[in-house]
Design an enzyme around this catalytic site. Sequence first.
Site, short mmCIF file in Angstrom:
data_model
loop_
_atom_site.label_atom_id
_atom_site.label_comp_id
_atom_site.label_asym_id
_atom_site.label_seq_id
_atom_site.Cartn_x
_atom_site.Cartn_y
_atom_site.Cartn_z
N ASN A 220 0.82 -1.21 0.00
CA ASN A 220 0.00 0.00 0.00
C ASN A 220 0.86 1.27 0.00
OD1 ASN A 220 -2.36 1.75 0.29
ND2 ASN A 220 -3.43 -0.06 1.03
N HIS B 176 -1.64 -9.81 -3.32
CA HIS B 176 -2.57 -8.92 -4.00
C HIS B 176 -3.47 -9.66 -5.00
CE1 HIS B 176 -4.14 -5.33 -5.91
NE2 HIS B 176 -3.39 -4.54 -5.17
N SER B 177 -3.95 -10.84 -4.64
CA SER B 177 -4.84 -11.55 -5.57
C SER B 177 -6.19 -10.85 -5.68
CB SER B 177 -5.05 -12.99 -5.08
OG SER B 177 -3.87 -13.73 -5.30
N HIS C 201 3.12 0.24 -2.91
CA HIS C 201 3.61 -1.13 -2.94
C HIS C 201 5.14 -1.20 -3.07
CE1 HIS C 201 -0.45 -2.44 -2.81
NE2 HIS C 201 -0.73 -2.37 -4.09
N GLU D 209 -6.74 -7.39 0.55
CA GLU D 209 -5.31 -7.37 0.87
C GLU D 209 -5.12 -7.14 2.37
OE1 GLU D 209 -3.75 -4.11 -1.74
OE2 GLU D 209 -5.76 -4.20 -2.55
C1 GLA Z 1 -3.33 -0.84 -5.81
C2 GLA Z 1 -3.87 -1.04 -4.42
C3 GLA Z 1 -5.37 -1.12 -4.48
C4 GLA Z 1 -5.89 0.10 -5.20
C5 GLA Z 1 -5.29 0.26 -6.54
C6 GLA Z 1 -5.79 1.52 -7.19
O1 GLA Z 1 -3.62 -1.97 -6.57
O2 GLA Z 1 -3.39 -2.21 -3.85
O3 GLA Z 1 -5.88 -1.20 -3.18
O4 GLA Z 1 -5.63 1.24 -4.42
O5 GLA Z 1 -3.88 0.30 -6.43
O6 GLA Z 1 -5.34 1.60 -8.51
#
Ligand code: GLA
Length: 336
Positions: free
Chosen positions: A76, A174-175, A102, A302
């Site tokens: 995040n 992140h599935s 991330h 997540e």
């Molecule tokens: C990432 C985050 C999600 C969401 C997207 C938005 O994938 O993990 O929670 O915020 O970005 O594009």
Amino acid sequence: MKEKFGSLPNGIEASLFTIQGGGLKAVISDYGATLVSLYVPDRAGNLADVVLGYDTVEGYAQGSVYLGATVGRSANRIAGSQFQLGGKTFRLNANEGDNNLHSGPDYYHNRLWTVEEVDERHIRLGLDSPDGDQGFPGNAHISVTFAIDAQTATLRVLFDGLCDQDTIFNMTNHSYFNLAGHDHPQRAMEQTLMIPAEAFCPADAASIPTGEVRQVAGTPMDFRAPKPIGQDLHVEYEPLKLQGGYDHNFCAGGAVLKDPVSGRTLTLTSNCPGIQFYSGNFLDAMGKGGLHYGKHSAVALEPQFYPDSIHHADWIQPVTRAGEAYHGEICYQFSV
Ligand code: GLA
């Protein structure tokens, strides 16, 4: 079972590993420690692949929506792409406006992990992340284990880390799930979700939590009783407008997702204080079988520390001390 997944221009040769038991079959790649496919039976025993993914390793190398990705060291967002720890400032790379998402752009999910153990029920993948990697302090060894418990039809994902300096560890998977099958995008928002959270974290337009922890009662964010995800998705409510749908930290480490048609039910538990529930508001990817995954065609759940918690001293801190073991755990249990 091991198969070739393909190679990348940078010389990476990726493989796929299948683990199975209790009616479940999971396909994992050493490229990114990625969950590529997860086959789950419905009431009649018919299998469907319930996670989004790509057909090729190039798809994962080029993808930008984190399908099945192992995310770390810090899942995040971190506001301003910097944080302080032990009196020092650590600078990360900004990859979403001024903020860090991330831990990118040198993502763990774009690296080849080492296979440390594998058999028909589990695989453990390891990664050495040196001091300063992505901007984080300390030499870390990290492992991610995917293990199937046949008795309980559960896929467990275990994250273990050890670092020689105090650091942030906030790993997640992140599935994106669609229990009707990844190839039934139009059915994702009909699935019911239950999140046993009394509160959630409103965020600004850049998805950085404001610091408020707001009660869900009386709002579209109330999932304490199961409801179809689409039910309140378009309600006029500022947090939903700001994020283009659900994309918030809920103050609970688990959730239950159910597809009323197939009966497939996912009970997700973790040892995390929060869960980011994302209704795929910006999903746009060419996925497995040449399918287009569009907006709201699956949901990401997540489990993690609250986003940007490093800047909120009153929230549980995502910090692991030098020489201490970090252990994160997510259990995906399936039933009908
Ligand atoms: C990432 C985050 C999600 C969401 C997207 C938005 O994938 O993990 O929670 O915020 O970005 O594009």
